[in-house]
Design a protein around this motif. Structure first.
Motif, PDB file in Angstrom:
ATOM      1  N   ARG A  39      49.102  75.095  88.631  1.00  0.00           N
ATOM      2  CA  ARG A  39      49.419  74.887  90.096  1.00  0.00           C
ATOM      3  C   ARG A  39      50.398  75.497  90.445  1.00  0.00           C
ATOM      4  NH1 ARG A  39      48.068  69.616  88.420  1.00  0.00           N
ATOM      5  NH2 ARG A  39      45.688  69.277  88.663  1.00  0.00           N
ATOM      6  N   LYS A  40      51.714  75.452  89.844  1.00  0.00           N
ATOM      7  CA  LYS A  40      52.817  76.090  90.425  1.00  0.00           C
ATOM      8  C   LYS A  40      52.837  77.364  90.549  1.00  0.00           C
ATOM      9  CE  LYS A  40      55.982  72.381  88.514  1.00  0.00           C
ATOM     10  NZ  LYS A  40      56.917  72.095  87.599  1.00  0.00           N
ATOM     11  N   GLU A  41      52.226  78.106  89.433  1.00  0.00           N
ATOM     12  CA  GLU A  41      52.105  79.507  89.560  1.00  0.00           C
ATOM     13  C   GLU A  41      50.933  79.952  90.781  1.00  0.00           C
ATOM     14  OE1 GLU A  41      50.014  82.633  86.648  1.00  0.00           O
ATOM     15  OE2 GLU A  41      51.543  81.373  85.776  1.00  0.00           O
ATOM     16  N   ILE A  42      50.097  79.218  90.965  1.00  0.00           N
ATOM     17  CA  ILE A  42      49.134  79.516  91.996  1.00  0.00           C
ATOM     18  C   ILE A  42      49.601  79.307  93.333  1.00  0.00           C
ATOM     19  CG2 ILE A  42      46.927  78.745  92.894  1.00  0.00           C
ATOM     20  CD1 ILE A  42      45.792  78.223  90.427  1.00  0.00           C
ATOM     21  N   HIS A  43      50.469  78.196  93.645  1.00  0.00           N
ATOM     22  CA  HIS A  43      50.878  77.878  94.945  1.00  0.00           C
ATOM     23  C   HIS A  43      52.189  78.675  95.123  1.00  0.00           C
ATOM     24  CE1 HIS A  43      47.929  75.052  95.778  1.00  0.00           C
ATOM     25  NE2 HIS A  43      48.105  74.320  94.596  1.00  0.00           N
ATOM     26  N   GLN A  44      52.528  79.695  94.518  1.00  0.00           N
ATOM     27  CA  GLN A  44      53.794  80.392  94.446  1.00  0.00           C
ATOM     28  C   GLN A  44      53.495  81.673  95.573  1.00  0.00           C
ATOM     29  OE1 GLN A  44      56.326  79.256  92.645  1.00  0.00           O
ATOM     30  NE2 GLN A  44      57.667  80.483  93.063  1.00  0.00           N
ATOM     31  N   PRO A  45      54.248  81.427  96.606  1.00  0.00           N
ATOM     32  CA  PRO A  45      54.108  82.417  97.627  1.00  0.00           C
ATOM     33  C   PRO A  45      54.303  83.798  97.198  1.00  0.00           C
ATOM     34  CG  PRO A  45      55.685  80.840  98.502  1.00  0.00           C
ATOM     35  CD  PRO A  45      55.469  80.616  96.849  1.00  0.00           C
ATOM     36  N   CYS A  46      53.435  84.625  97.905  1.00  0.00           N
ATOM     37  CA  CYS A  46      53.653  86.089  97.342  1.00  0.00           C
ATOM     38  C   CYS A  46      55.005  86.798  98.044  1.00  0.00           C
ATOM     39  CB  CYS A  46      52.218  86.895  97.640  1.00  0.00           C
ATOM     40  SG  CYS A  46      51.857  86.977  99.374  1.00  0.00           S
ATOM     41  N   LYS A  47      55.248  87.926  97.560  1.00  0.00           N
ATOM     42  CA  LYS A  47      56.215  88.811  98.024  1.00  0.00           C
ATOM     43  C   LYS A  47      56.058  88.983  99.428  1.00  0.00           C
ATOM     44  CE  LYS A  47      58.663  93.041  97.326  1.00  0.00           C
ATOM     45  NZ  LYS A  47      58.739  94.245  96.690  1.00  0.00           N
ATOM     46  N   GLU A  48      55.255  89.389  99.857  1.00  0.00           N
ATOM     47  CA  GLU A  48      54.857  89.657 101.275  1.00  0.00           C
ATOM     48  C   GLU A  48      55.184  88.571 102.455  1.00  0.00           C
ATOM     49  OE1 GLU A  48      52.515  90.464  99.028  1.00  0.00           O
ATOM     50  OE2 GLU A  48      52.703  92.475  98.805  1.00  0.00           O
ATOM     51  N   VAL A  49      54.708  87.309 101.827  1.00  0.00           N
ATOM     52  CA  VAL A  49      54.852  86.029 102.646  1.00  0.00           C
ATOM     53  C   VAL A  49      56.523  85.732 102.657  1.00  0.00           C
ATOM     54  CG1 VAL A  49      54.641  83.649 102.597  1.00  0.00           C
ATOM     55  CG2 VAL A  49      52.755  85.118 102.225  1.00  0.00           C
ATOM     56  N   LEU A  50      56.940  85.775 101.549  1.00  0.00           N
ATOM     57  CA  LEU A  50      58.418  85.456 101.647  1.00  0.00           C
ATOM     58  C   LEU A  50      59.326  86.512 102.145  1.00  0.00           C
ATOM     59  CD1 LEU A  50      58.994  84.728  97.755  1.00  0.00           C
ATOM     60  CD2 LEU A  50      58.917  83.181  99.578  1.00  0.00           C
ATOM     61  N   GLU A  51      58.642  87.942 102.428  1.00  0.00           N
ATOM     62  CA  GLU A  51      59.470  88.672 103.020  1.00  0.00           C
ATOM     63  C   GLU A  51      59.356  88.598 104.547  1.00  0.00           C
ATOM     64  OE1 GLU A  51      58.091  92.537 101.908  1.00  0.00           O
ATOM     65  OE2 GLU A  51      59.478  92.339  99.879  1.00  0.00           O
ATOM     66  N   CYS A  52      58.195  88.027 105.014  1.00  0.00           N
ATOM     67  CA  CYS A  52      57.825  87.743 106.396  1.00  0.00           C
ATOM     68  C   CYS A  52      59.082  86.464 106.795  1.00  0.00           C
ATOM     69  CB  CYS A  52      56.573  87.419 106.624  1.00  0.00           C
ATOM     70  SG  CYS A  52      55.571  88.787 106.674  1.00  0.00           S
ATOM     71  N   ARG A  53      58.874  85.443 106.060  1.00  0.00           N
ATOM     72  CA  ARG A  53      59.876  84.529 106.004  1.00  0.00           C
ATOM     73  C   ARG A  53      61.296  84.975 106.326  1.00  0.00           C
ATOM     74  NH1 ARG A  53      57.275  80.112 102.007  1.00  0.00           N
ATOM     75  NH2 ARG A  53      55.413  79.972 103.153  1.00  0.00           N
ATOM     76  N   GLN A  54      61.684  85.756 105.578  1.00  0.00           N
ATOM     77  CA  GLN A  54      63.188  86.330 105.479  1.00  0.00           C
ATOM     78  C   GLN A  54      63.341  87.029 106.989  1.00  0.00           C
ATOM     79  OE1 GLN A  54      63.396  88.622 101.891  1.00  0.00           O
ATOM     80  NE2 GLN A  54      63.795  86.469 100.792  1.00  0.00           N
ATOM     81  N   VAL A  55      62.270  87.867 107.209  1.00  0.00           N
ATOM     82  CA  VAL A  55      62.410  88.589 108.469  1.00  0.00           C
ATOM     83  C   VAL A  55      62.699  87.570 109.762  1.00  0.00           C
ATOM     84  CG1 VAL A  55      61.441  90.145 109.873  1.00  0.00           C
ATOM     85  CG2 VAL A  55      61.581  90.790 107.487  1.00  0.00           C
ATOM     86  N   SER A  56      61.533  86.767 109.459  1.00  0.00           N
ATOM     87  CA  SER A  56      61.699  85.569 110.634  1.00  0.00           C
ATOM     88  C   SER A  56      62.780  84.877 110.825  1.00  0.00           C
ATOM     89  CB  SER A  56      60.351  84.616 110.382  1.00  0.00           C
ATOM     90  OG  SER A  56      60.508  83.636 111.282  1.00  0.00           O
ATOM     91  N   ARG A  57      63.614  84.785 109.522  1.00  0.00           N
ATOM     92  CA  ARG A  57      64.897  84.083 109.604  1.00  0.00           C
ATOM     93  C   ARG A  57      65.954  84.892 110.438  1.00  0.00           C
ATOM     94  NH1 ARG A  57      64.079  82.168 103.848  1.00  0.00           N
ATOM     95  NH2 ARG A  57      62.902  80.029 104.217  1.00  0.00           N
ATOM     96  N   ARG A  58      65.833  86.131 110.020  1.00  0.00           N
ATOM     97  CA  ARG A  58      67.000  86.908 110.554  1.00  0.00           C
ATOM     98  C   ARG A  58      66.755  86.985 111.937  1.00  0.00           C
ATOM     99  NH1 ARG A  58      65.516  91.441 106.173  1.00  0.00           N
ATOM    100  NH2 ARG A  58      66.674  90.397 104.222  1.00  0.00           N
ATOM    101  N   ILE A  59      65.537  87.347 112.607  1.00  0.00           N
ATOM    102  CA  ILE A  59      65.280  87.445 113.960  1.00  0.00           C
ATOM    103  C   ILE A  59      65.856  86.058 114.532  1.00  0.00           C
ATOM    104  CG2 ILE A  59      63.229  87.515 115.690  1.00  0.00           C
ATOM    105  CD1 ILE A  59      61.870  89.452 113.709  1.00  0.00           C
ATOM    106  N   ARG A  60      65.531  84.951 114.019  1.00  0.00           N
ATOM    107  CA  ARG A  60      65.770  83.471 114.551  1.00  0.00           C
ATOM    108  C   ARG A  60      67.327  83.523 114.672  1.00  0.00           C
ATOM    109  NH1 ARG A  60      63.814  79.681 111.211  1.00  0.00           N
ATOM    110  NH2 ARG A  60      61.658  80.873 111.191  1.00  0.00           N
ATOM    111  N   SER A  61      68.090  84.083 113.900  1.00  0.00           N
ATOM    112  CA  SER A  61      69.478  84.107 113.795  1.00  0.00           C
ATOM    113  C   SER A  61      70.068  84.864 114.964  1.00  0.00           C
ATOM    114  CB  SER A  61      69.966  84.595 112.312  1.00  0.00           C
ATOM    115  OG  SER A  61      69.906  85.567 111.959  1.00  0.00           O
ATOM    116  N   LEU A  62      69.362  86.047 115.231  1.00  0.00           N
ATOM    117  CA  LEU A  62      69.967  86.873 116.526  1.00  0.00           C
ATOM    118  C   LEU A  62      69.852  86.049 117.769  1.00  0.00           C
ATOM    119  CD1 LEU A  62      68.359  90.321 115.304  1.00  0.00           C
ATOM    120  CD2 LEU A  62      70.399  89.727 115.064  1.00  0.00           C
ATOM    121  N   PHE A  63      68.978  85.053 117.847  1.00  0.00           N
ATOM    122  CA  PHE A  63      68.561  84.413 119.087  1.00  0.00           C
ATOM    123  C   PHE A  63      69.347  83.164 119.114  1.00  0.00           C
ATOM    124  CE2 PHE A  63      65.256  87.555 118.876  1.00  0.00           C
ATOM    125  CZ  PHE A  63      65.351  88.374 119.975  1.00  0.00           C
ATOM    126  N   SER A  64      70.054  82.652 118.178  1.00  0.00           N
ATOM    127  CA  SER A  64      70.687  81.492 118.069  1.00  0.00           C
ATOM    128  C   SER A  64      71.921  81.645 118.658  1.00  0.00           C
ATOM    129  CB  SER A  64      70.671  80.928 116.602  1.00  0.00           C
ATOM    130  OG  SER A  64      69.370  81.030 116.038  1.00  0.00           O
TER     131      SER A  64
END
Length: 86
Positions: A61-86
């Motif tokens: 279950r832990k292995e299956i529910h592990q987010p893939c690299k693409e999802v994690l990268e999107c989250r990181q980009v989203s955080r960076r963008i959010r920090s620019l507007f904060s």
């Protein structure tokens, strides 16, 4: 869970076996015409097998529910963008 009772005439039941909890999911998936073989195990052995199966399922279950690299990268980009507007 008691499985394996035989039904005789006059509604008499005879307990043939008790199925270990770890084997119930496997058993209920068998077709009615499939043969089932029973093996004697101690309560301790049945409990050990159940715990091993639970640990393996948790690991999967832990292995299956592990987010893939693409999802994690999107989250990181989203955080960076959010920090620019904060």
């Amino acid at each position: 869970h008691t499985v394996g009772s035989l039904q005789f005439a006059a509604h008499t039941q005879f307990r043939l076996a008790t199925v270990a909890s770890v084997d119930i999911p496997w058993l209920v998936q068998r077709k009615t015409d499939h043969k089932v073989r029973f093996k004697a195990v101690s309560v301790e052995e049945a409990q050990r097998l159940y715990l091993e199966e639970s640990k393996e399922l948790s690991r999967m279950r832990k292995e299956i529910h592990q987010p893939c690299k693409e999802v994690l990268e999107c989250r990181q980009v989203s955080r960076r963008i959010r920090s620019l507007f904060s």
